[in-house]
Write an enzyme that holds these catalytic residues in place. Structure first.
Site, PDB file in Angstrom:
ATOM      1  N   ARG A  67       0.130  16.085  13.795  1.00 45.76           N
ATOM      2  CA  ARG A  67       0.966  15.355  12.839  1.00 45.76           C
ATOM      3  C   ARG A  67       1.350  16.130  11.584  1.00 45.76           C
ATOM      4  NH1 ARG A  67      -3.964  12.558  12.807  1.00 45.76           N
ATOM      5  NH2 ARG A  67      -5.253  12.847  10.955  1.00 45.76           N
ATOM      6  N   ASP A 114       0.346   9.054   1.337  1.00 48.12           N
ATOM      7  CA  ASP A 114       0.958  10.380   1.114  1.00 48.12           C
ATOM      8  C   ASP A 114       2.410  10.358   0.611  1.00 48.12           C
ATOM      9  OD1 ASP A 114      -1.245  10.632   2.749  1.00 48.12           O
ATOM     10  OD2 ASP A 114      -0.223  11.697   4.335  1.00 48.12           O
ATOM     11  N   TRP A 128       0.827  -1.207   0.000  1.00 46.90           N
ATOM     12  CA  TRP A 128       0.000   0.000   0.000  1.00 46.90           C
ATOM     13  C   TRP A 128       0.861   1.255   0.000  1.00 46.90           C
ATOM     14  CZ3 TRP A 128      -5.013   1.951   0.634  1.00 46.90           C
ATOM     15  CH2 TRP A 128      -5.113   3.207   1.253  1.00 46.90           C
ATOM     16  N   SER A 148       3.317  10.825   8.196  1.00 48.34           N
ATOM     17  CA  SER A 148       3.893  11.722   7.194  1.00 48.34           C
ATOM     18  C   SER A 148       4.855  12.756   7.760  1.00 48.34           C
ATOM     19  CB  SER A 148       2.765  12.437   6.451  1.00 48.34           C
ATOM     20  OG  SER A 148       2.173  11.523   5.564  1.00 48.34           O
ATOM     21  N   GLN A 193       4.114   7.162   2.447  1.00 45.67           N
ATOM     22  CA  GLN A 193       3.423   6.354   3.449  1.00 45.67           C
ATOM     23  C   GLN A 193       3.193   4.963   2.853  1.00 45.67           C
ATOM     24  OE1 GLN A 193       1.871   7.587   6.905  1.00 45.67           O
ATOM     25  NE2 GLN A 193       3.977   8.015   6.317  1.00 45.67           N
TER      26      GLN A 193
HETATM   27  C1  FRU Z   1      -3.077  11.925   5.201  1.00 41.23           C
HETATM   28  C2  FRU Z   1      -2.740  11.165   6.479  1.00 41.23           C
HETATM   29  C3  FRU Z   1      -1.788  11.975   7.339  1.00 41.23           C
HETATM   30  C4  FRU Z   1      -1.068  10.930   8.127  1.00 41.23           C
HETATM   31  C5  FRU Z   1      -0.991   9.783   7.139  1.00 41.23           C
HETATM   32  C6  FRU Z   1      -1.086   8.422   7.774  1.00 41.23           C
HETATM   33  O1  FRU Z   1      -3.509  11.100   4.178  1.00 41.23           O
HETATM   34  O2  FRU Z   1      -3.925  10.852   7.177  1.00 41.23           O
HETATM   35  O3  FRU Z   1      -2.411  12.961   8.125  1.00 41.23           O
HETATM   36  O4  FRU Z   1       0.188  11.325   8.568  1.00 41.23           O
HETATM   37  O5  FRU Z   1      -2.038   9.959   6.212  1.00 41.23           O
HETATM   38  O6  FRU Z   1      -0.813   7.409   6.845  1.00 41.23           O
END
Ligand code: FRU
Length: 409
Positions: A142, A24, A21, A81, A40
């Site tokens: 975050r 971000d 998968w 992220s 991510q």
């Molecule tokens: C955005 C998000 C971020 C977070 C990440 C987790 O798509 O929700 O806020 O850091 O994805 O995978």
């Protein structure tokens, strides 16, 4: 993991995960003439799960090479992220020219900001022994974006669900909070995510902000807000505008590459409304083309491809440039996608009912009469209309060998 018949083949000109998968883009940067993108990543499943940072790099921003996973979960949590900066002066104590990743450590009910260092050009990373460097107290804290401002200091913006916090540091390790930013973006807006304060050549700053729901188009989406960063906080000076009018443009991140006239942005081409449900080929997720971001007078942003392939057709990917109306039809066994610029409107229309949120017509009227580019790749279509004043980005699920037809009426 089974392969859905509508799942696309791997893209030719876009980042996709080697397995599992992707969401971000993280830590976007250019170094020694190579593009680097982290992302991510859940390496072991095609659904969102314990987050790692995947890593790819590219000589041209179009063809990407996969590298081993860069950051793995540890005792402080999984790795959400964040961004990467190059510490040329070695202020962080990790040596001159160390790469510094600033990311969110995610645990059950709390998120913190942490660091990792790389001494080999971003290939391998060592987490900072003093993590976290900004301790959180709540679940939504975050997506730190770090940049060096004109005052020579390091600044960081981070989101807290419905507001932003700004911090400053001289060494990237010790941070002091300088200010907050709030704005009323409407009742439907969910979590603010992935904030980015982008210094522009005219002294203006653009706040790029992702909204988990209630974005342009109703679902996850990204907005741009013009304003000014005074070294402590952000002040909004104009209307909030959509970054892109399509359903699949989220978690955009920018970086400034020395020598460029515009910052470069990349986004996750997906929406939290359906990201875990889209047809899978055993992997899910892809990033957009790198785009130059600019501000167009007082009434909106422009984004235009920052890269250009040498050939216009490659392995099923197509680069279509035109000054007048243009329509591209992408037909698969279970769906049809039409995209382009017709009668003063840039649009993407998806039919076939593949999943909730798939079908619809997404678009916006043109704001001028610049040239148009439509980029078709396995899994996506990106319409850059009117010199980039209107863009419409959408995923395409037309199987591994769709029929692509281009009409210039
Ligand atoms: C955005 C998000 C971020 C977070 C990440 C987790 O798509 O929700 O806020 O850091 O994805 O995978």
């Amino acid at each position: 993991m089974s392969v859905h018949p509508a799942a696309p083949a791997a893209p030719v000109w876009h980042v996709a995960p080697p397995r599992g998968w992707l969401n971000d883009p993280n830590g976007l940067c250019l170094a020694d003439g190579r593009w680097h993108a982290y992302f991510q990543h859940h390496p072991f499943d095609d659904r969102w799960g314990p987050m790692h940072w995947g890593h790819v790099s590219s000589a041209d921003g179009l063809h990407w090479q996969h590298h081993p996973v860069a950051l793995e979960p540890d005792e402080l949590g999984t790795i959400f992220s964040g961004s990467v900066v190059h510490d040329l002066d070695g202020v962080a104590g990790a040596g001159r020219a160390a790469w510094v990743a600033c990311f969110t450590h995610h645990a059950d009910s709390v998120q913190h900001q942490s660091l990792a260092f790389s001494h080999d050009g971003g290939a391998t990373w060592t987490k900072h022994s003093g993590n976290p460097v900004i301790r959180g107290e709540v679940a939504d804290f975050r997506d730190p974006k770090v940049w060096r401002a004109g005052d020579g200091r390091w600044h960081l913006v981070v989101t807290l669900a419905d507001r932003l916090e700004f911090h400053v540091s001289d060494d990237l390790v010790h941070w002091t909070r300088t200010g907050d930013f709030r704005a009323d973006l409407g009742a439907d807006v969910g979590n603010w995510e992935c904030p980015d304060v982008v210094p522009m050549p005219d002294g203006r700053h653009l706040l790029v902000l992702s909204l988990s729901t209630g974005g342009p188009g109703g679902n996850s989406g990204t907005v741009v807000m013009p304003g000014r960063f005074d070294g402590r906080s952000f002040e909004q000076t104009g209307e909030v505008v959509p970054f892109d009018h399509g359903p699949d443009w989220y978690a955009a991140q920018t970086f400034w590459n020395a020598g460029d006239r515009h910052p470069v942005a990349m986004a996750w081409m997906n929406s939290w409304a359906y990201a875990n449900e889209v047809p899978s080929r055993g992997t899910r997720g892809l990033l957009s083309l790198p785009r130059h971001l600019s501000w167009d007078g007082d009434d909106g942003c422009r984004s235009w491809p920052a890269v250009r392939p040498v050939i216009d057709a490659e392995g099923g990917a197509r680069w279509i440039e035109h000054d007048g109306d243009v329509m591209v039809t992408i037909v698969g066994a279970e769906s049809e996608v039409r995209a382009g610029v017709v009668d003063g409107e840039a649009f993407v229309e998806r039919t076939g009912g593949l999943f909730a949120g798939h079908d619809g017509r997404f678009g916006a009227p043109l704001r001028g009469d610049g040239p148009h580019v439509v980029v078709v790749d396995h899994g996506s279509v990106e319409v850059f209309a009117d010199g980039g004043r209107v863009t419409v980005t959408a995923q395409v699920f037309a199987g591994p060998e769709p029929a692509v037809r281009v009409q210039r009426p």
